[in-house]
Write a protein that holds these residues in place. Structure first.
Motif, PDB file in Angstrom:
ATOM      1  N   ASN A 179     -36.333  85.714  85.202  1.00 49.42           N
ATOM      2  CA  ASN A 179     -37.491  85.886  85.014  1.00 49.42           C
ATOM      3  C   ASN A 179     -38.203  87.289  85.537  1.00 49.42           C
ATOM      4  O   ASN A 179     -39.264  87.620  85.182  1.00 49.42           O
ATOM      5  CB  ASN A 179     -38.498  84.744  85.289  1.00 49.42           C
ATOM      6  CG  ASN A 179     -38.269  83.497  84.349  1.00 49.42           C
ATOM      7  OD1 ASN A 179     -37.101  83.526  83.675  1.00 49.42           O
ATOM      8  ND2 ASN A 179     -38.847  82.388  84.593  1.00 49.42           N
ATOM      9  N   MET A 203     -42.521  89.928  86.905  1.00 49.16           N
ATOM     10  CA  MET A 203     -42.511  88.698  86.829  1.00 49.16           C
ATOM     11  C   MET A 203     -43.222  88.040  85.440  1.00 49.16           C
ATOM     12  O   MET A 203     -44.332  88.028  85.334  1.00 49.16           O
ATOM     13  CB  MET A 203     -43.551  88.262  88.053  1.00 49.16           C
ATOM     14  CG  MET A 203     -43.629  86.817  88.327  1.00 49.16           C
ATOM     15  SD  MET A 203     -41.922  86.425  89.316  1.00 49.16           S
ATOM     16  CE  MET A 203     -42.651  86.330  91.077  1.00 49.16           C
ATOM     17  N   LEU A 239     -49.168  94.552  87.637  1.00 49.28           N
ATOM     18  CA  LEU A 239     -49.151  94.777  86.218  1.00 49.28           C
ATOM     19  C   LEU A 239     -50.262  95.737  85.887  1.00 49.28           C
ATOM     20  O   LEU A 239     -51.454  95.545  86.179  1.00 49.28           O
ATOM     21  CB  LEU A 239     -49.554  93.289  85.819  1.00 49.28           C
ATOM     22  CG  LEU A 239     -49.786  93.158  84.229  1.00 49.28           C
ATOM     23  CD1 LEU A 239     -48.456  93.095  83.403  1.00 49.28           C
ATOM     24  CD2 LEU A 239     -50.186  91.813  83.922  1.00 49.28           C
TER      25      LEU A 239
ATOM     26  N   PRO B  24     -33.604  77.536  80.645  1.00 49.84           N
ATOM     27  CA  PRO B  24     -33.960  77.249  82.145  1.00 49.84           C
ATOM     28  C   PRO B  24     -34.854  76.196  82.209  1.00 49.84           C
ATOM     29  O   PRO B  24     -35.770  76.167  81.208  1.00 49.84           O
ATOM     30  CB  PRO B  24     -34.442  78.574  82.749  1.00 49.84           C
ATOM     31  CG  PRO B  24     -34.769  79.331  81.605  1.00 49.84           C
ATOM     32  CD  PRO B  24     -34.031  78.636  80.562  1.00 49.84           C
ATOM     33  N   ARG B  26     -38.289  74.473  82.946  1.00 42.26           N
ATOM     34  CA  ARG B  26     -39.862  74.896  83.002  1.00 42.26           C
ATOM     35  C   ARG B  26     -40.246  74.898  84.443  1.00 42.26           C
ATOM     36  O   ARG B  26     -40.865  75.890  84.991  1.00 42.26           O
ATOM     37  CB  ARG B  26     -40.815  74.355  82.251  1.00 42.26           C
ATOM     38  CG  ARG B  26     -40.482  74.373  80.780  1.00 42.26           C
ATOM     39  CD  ARG B  26     -40.481  75.949  80.048  1.00 42.26           C
ATOM     40  NE  ARG B  26     -41.646  76.135  79.956  1.00 42.26           N
ATOM     41  CZ  ARG B  26     -42.140  77.618  80.176  1.00 42.26           C
ATOM     42  NH1 ARG B  26     -41.097  78.606  80.082  1.00 42.26           N
ATOM     43  NH2 ARG B  26     -43.317  78.111  79.963  1.00 42.26           N
ATOM     44  N   CYS B  29     -39.695  78.005  86.896  1.00 38.39           N
ATOM     45  CA  CYS B  29     -40.625  79.198  86.687  1.00 38.39           C
ATOM     46  C   CYS B  29     -41.526  79.357  87.762  1.00 38.39           C
ATOM     47  O   CYS B  29     -42.265  78.398  87.892  1.00 38.39           O
ATOM     48  CB  CYS B  29     -41.058  79.009  85.379  1.00 38.39           C
ATOM     49  SG  CYS B  29     -40.247  79.339  83.847  1.00 38.39           S
ATOM     50  N   PRO B  30     -41.680  80.427  88.201  1.00 39.80           N
ATOM     51  CA  PRO B  30     -43.022  80.640  89.166  1.00 39.80           C
ATOM     52  C   PRO B  30     -44.228  80.305  88.699  1.00 39.80           C
ATOM     53  O   PRO B  30     -44.479  80.327  87.523  1.00 39.80           O
ATOM     54  CB  PRO B  30     -42.882  82.086  90.013  1.00 39.80           C
ATOM     55  CG  PRO B  30     -42.161  82.552  88.544  1.00 39.80           C
ATOM     56  CD  PRO B  30     -41.204  81.857  87.965  1.00 39.80           C
ATOM     57  N   GLN B  33     -49.141  82.806  89.126  1.00 36.78           N
ATOM     58  CA  GLN B  33     -49.719  84.044  89.920  1.00 36.78           C
ATOM     59  C   GLN B  33     -49.354  85.266  89.136  1.00 36.78           C
ATOM     60  O   GLN B  33     -49.471  86.412  89.603  1.00 36.78           O
ATOM     61  CB  GLN B  33     -49.114  84.097  91.461  1.00 36.78           C
ATOM     62  CG  GLN B  33     -47.953  83.487  91.532  1.00 36.78           C
ATOM     63  CD  GLN B  33     -46.823  84.331  92.357  1.00 36.78           C
ATOM     64  OE1 GLN B  33     -45.384  83.869  92.030  1.00 36.78           O
ATOM     65  NE2 GLN B  33     -47.168  85.116  93.103  1.00 36.78           N
ATOM     66  N   SER B  34     -48.472  85.155  88.042  1.00 36.60           N
ATOM     67  CA  SER B  34     -47.894  86.112  87.323  1.00 36.60           C
ATOM     68  C   SER B  34     -48.643  86.992  86.653  1.00 36.60           C
ATOM     69  O   SER B  34     -48.663  88.053  86.094  1.00 36.60           O
ATOM     70  CB  SER B  34     -46.878  85.548  86.206  1.00 36.60           C
ATOM     71  OG  SER B  34     -47.492  85.056  85.295  1.00 36.60           O
ATOM     72  N   THR B  35     -50.118  86.642  86.847  1.00 36.40           N
ATOM     73  CA  THR B  35     -51.050  87.618  86.168  1.00 36.40           C
ATOM     74  C   THR B  35     -50.914  87.557  84.638  1.00 36.40           C
ATOM     75  O   THR B  35     -51.754  88.561  83.980  1.00 36.40           O
ATOM     76  CB  THR B  35     -51.477  88.721  86.587  1.00 36.40           C
ATOM     77  OG1 THR B  35     -50.488  89.539  86.492  1.00 36.40           O
ATOM     78  CG2 THR B  35     -51.739  88.774  88.281  1.00 36.40           C
ATOM     79  N   LEU B  36     -50.304  86.976  83.908  1.00 34.92           N
ATOM     80  CA  LEU B  36     -49.800  86.965  82.622  1.00 34.92           C
ATOM     81  C   LEU B  36     -50.379  85.956  81.872  1.00 34.92           C
ATOM     82  O   LEU B  36     -50.088  85.684  80.579  1.00 34.92           O
ATOM     83  CB  LEU B  36     -48.133  87.198  82.219  1.00 34.92           C
ATOM     84  CG  LEU B  36     -47.729  88.680  82.683  1.00 34.92           C
ATOM     85  CD1 LEU B  36     -46.399  88.591  82.020  1.00 34.92           C
ATOM     86  CD2 LEU B  36     -48.370  89.741  82.036  1.00 34.92           C
TER      87      LEU B  36
END
Lengths: 405, 114
Positions: A179, A203, A239, B24, B26, B29-30, B33-36
Motif C-alpha cells: 500500500n 501511503m 500529501l 490483503p 483489511r 492496512c494502516p 493517518q493516511s490523510t486520504l
C-alpha cells in the motif's frame, strides 16, 4: 419510485423508501428510543406528535430528486454536444495517408533474472537503463544494452505492481501490496545496502497500482486500489493533492507530456478514464466507453489525446479537444485483454501487450493492425517505448523482459 | 454509468482475476493517518441523507463543469492528430526502421563504452 435491479442503485432505492416512510413515522413506529438512521430505517425523535425526521426526510428527498434530474439532464446534454461534433471518423481523415510498410521488429535483448511474473517496468531517461518489478518482491535495474543487472533490491512485500525511474536517473520508486510507494536512491557503492536508504513516500489504504515521478525527482504521482490518485512530496512524504472520483480501483496513470503540463490521465476498474488537473485536484474530463477495466492509459505524444487498453480486448483513442473517443483498435480474433499500451515517437504506432502473450502493433491513424509480435510465453503485463523511440520493452508473466527494435 | 454519488465498496476483488492473489486483509492496512480519508469516495458508503445529497451535488457540479467545456469538431481534432504523425514520422525510429549503425539495439554485439 423507480424500480431498479442493480445493487448500487438498490441502496438508493432504500433511501427513497425510508424518506417516504419517514412522513408516516408517528403512526407506523411505536414510541421508544430513537434509532440511528441506517439503511432502510427511520430515525425519529419522540417529541409531541410530529417527528423532526419526517420533514427532514421529505426535504432531503426533494433535493435529491431535483439533483438527480439535473444530473440526468446534464448527462443528456453532454452526450448531445459530443454527438454534434462527431462529423467524421479518424480513419476517414487518414484515408489518403500512405500505408505503413512491412515491419521487421524482433526481440533484440532478453532480460532474465526475475524469479516470478514481471509486473511493471520503466525506462531511465538515459535510454538504456530499465527498472522492473516482479511478483517475487524483487526490483531490478538493468542495463538494456548489455543485459547486465546493475542493482537489485528485495521489497518487504510481494507483488510489486508499480515501479518508476526518477528523471535524474538517481533513484527509483516502487510499491504494491504494501500500500506504499517507496523511493530508493541508486548508489554505485557496492558496499552500500540499497534497502537501507529506502524512504516511504506514499501511503494508501489499498494496493499501489501505478506510480510516476513528475518532471522532477521531488514529486510522485500514485494510483491505488483504494480508488484514488495522489500527488506526494518525496522529501517530506507529504500529501500535496488527492484525486477522488473513480468508483473503483485505479489501475493506471500517465502524465501529460508537455514541459509545463499539469494534467494527468488515470484509468480504473470502473471502466472510466479521467483527466485531472494536478493543481486543483479537479477532474476535467471523463470518458466511459470501455466495457471493462482499463488496465493502461498513455498520452499521445502531442498531448492532445490518449490511448487506453482494457480487459474488453480493445484499445481506444480519446481526443481531449473533441472530448470523445475517436478510434477503437480491435479485431474479432482478439479476445484477451490488453494490459499495457504505448505510442511510438510520432504517435503513428500504438504498441499493445495482451493477455494472450502477444503484442499487437496498431496503425493509430488507419485503425488497422500493422503487425503482431510473438515471443513471450505468458501474459504481457507491461510495455514502454524507450525515451528516444529506438526500441520498446515488454515485461511478462514468463519472468522475462524483452527489448524489441 | 457515471457514479451517481454512490460509490463502489473498496474493492480488492480485482486482484484475484488480474493477479491471482487473495486480497490483503483489511486489518493489515494502516489506520487512517493516511490523510486520504473523507471525502474519499473509495470508502464504505454510509447511508445518511445529508451525505447522499452532498455527494449528488458533487456529481452535478462535475457534470456542469464538463458540460461547459469548449469542444472541437472531430474532423479538426483528427486532422491535427494526422498532421502531428506526418510531421514527426521521419524522426520515429520504430516507424522508419533505423539502420543498425544508428540503433543501439539492432547490432547483436555488445556495446562497449570507453
Amino acid at each position: 419510485m423507480r424500480m431498479r435491479t442493480a445493487g448500487r442503485v438498490g441502496r438508493c432505492l432504500r433511501i427513497w423508501v425510508s424518506a417516504a416512510l419517514g412522513a408516516q413515522a408517528p403512526s407506523c413506529f411505536p414510541p421508544g428510543p430513537s434509532i440511528h438512521r441506517g439503511e432502510g430505517q427511520c430515525r425519529w425523535v419522540p417529541r409531541g406528535g410530529k417527528t423532526r425526521m419526517a420533514t427532514d426526510g421529505l426535504h432531503e428527498s426533494e433535493t435529491l430528486a431535483a439533483l438527480r434530474s439535473e444530473a440526468e439532464g446534464l448527462k443528456g446534454k453532454l452526450e448531445e454536444e459530443r454527438a454534434k461534433l462527431h462529423d467524421v471518423e479518424l480513419h476517414q481523415v487518414a484515408e489518403r495517408v500512405e500505408a505503413l510498410g512491412q515491419f521487421v521488429m524482433k526481440t533484440r535483448r532478453t532480460l532474465k533474472g526475475h524469479g516470478n511474473k514481471v509486473l511493471c517496468m520503466d525506462w531511465c531517461r538515459d535510454k538504456r537503463r530499465i527498472v522492473s518489478s516482479s511478483q517475487d518482491g524483487k526490483v531490478i535495474v538493468w542495463d538494456s544494452f548489455t543485459t547486465n543487472k546493475e542493482h537489485a533490491v528485495t521489497m518487504p512485500c510481494t507483488w510489486v505492481m508499480a515501479c518508476a525511474y526518477a528523471p535524474s536517473g538517481c533513484a527509483i520508486a516502487c510499491g504494491g501490496l504494501d500500500n506504499k510507494c517507496s523511493v530508493y536512491p541508486l548508489t554505485f557503492d557496492k558496499n552500500e545496502n540499497m534497502a537501507a536508504k529506502k524512504r516511504s513516500v506514499a501511503m494508501h489504504t489499498n494496493y499501489l497500482s501505478a506510480c510516476s515521478f513528475t518532471n522532477s525527482d521531488m514529486q510522485i504521482l500514485t494510483a491505488s486500489g483504494d480508488g484514488t490518485c495522489a500527488l506526494w512530496d518525496v522529501e517530506s512524504g507529504q500529501l500535496l493533492q488527492s484525486f477522488h472520483g473513480h468508483g473503483a480501483d485505479v489501475l493506471c496513470l500517465d502524465l501529460a507530456p508537455s514541459e509545463t503540463g499539469n494534467t494527468f490521465v488515470s484509468g480504473g476498474c470502473d471502466k472510466k478514464a479521467m483527466v485531472w488537473d494536478m493543481r486543483s485536484g479537479q477532474c476535467v474530463q471523463a470518458f466511459e466507453t470501455h466495457e471493462s477495466d482499463i488496465n493502461s492509459v498513455r498520452y499521445y505524444p502531442s498531448g492532445d489525446a490518449f490511448a487506453s487498453g482494457s480487459d474488453d480486448a480493445t484499445c481506444r483513442l480519446y481526443d481531449l479537444r473533441a472530448d470523445r473517443e475517436v478510434a477503437i483498435y480491435s479485431k474479432e480474433s482478439i479476445i484477451f485483454g490488453a494490459s499495457s499500451v504505448d505510442f511510438s515517437l510520432s504517435g503513428r504506432l500504438l504498441f499493445a501487450g495482451y493477455n494472450d502473450y502477444t503484442i499487437n502493433v496498431w496503425d493509430v491513424l488507419k485503425g488497422a493492425r500493422a503487425s503482431i509480435l510473438f515471443g513471450h510465453e505468458n501474459r504481457v503485463s507491461t510495455l514502454r517505448v524507450s525515451p528516444d523511440g529506438t526500441a520498446f520493452c515488454s515485461g511478462s508473466w514468463d519472468h522475462t523482459l524483452r527489448v524489441w527494435a | 454509468m457515471r457514479a451517481e454519488g454512490v460509490v463502489a465498496e473498496a474493492r480488492t476483488g480485482n486482484l484475484e482475476t488480474k493477479f491471482r492473489v487473495p486480497p490483503p486483509p483489511r486489518a493489515a492496512c494502516p489506520p487512517a493517518q493516511s490523510t486520504l480519508d473523507p471525502p474519499s469516495l473509495a470508502h464504505e458508503w454510509t447511508m445518511s441523507g445529508s451525505s447522499s445529497v452532498a455527494a449528488m451535488k458533487k456529481v452535478v457540479q462535475q457534470l456542469r463543469l464538463e458540460a461547459g467545456l469548449n469542444r472541437v469538431k472531430v474532423s479538426q481534432a483528427a486532422a491535427d492528430l494526422k498532421q502531428f504523425c506526418l510531421q514527426n514520422a521521419q524522426h520515429d525510429p520504430l516507424l522508419t526502421g533505423v539502420s543498425s549503425s544508428t540503433n543501439p539495439f539492432r547490432p547483436q554485439k555488445v556495446c562497449s563504452f570507453l
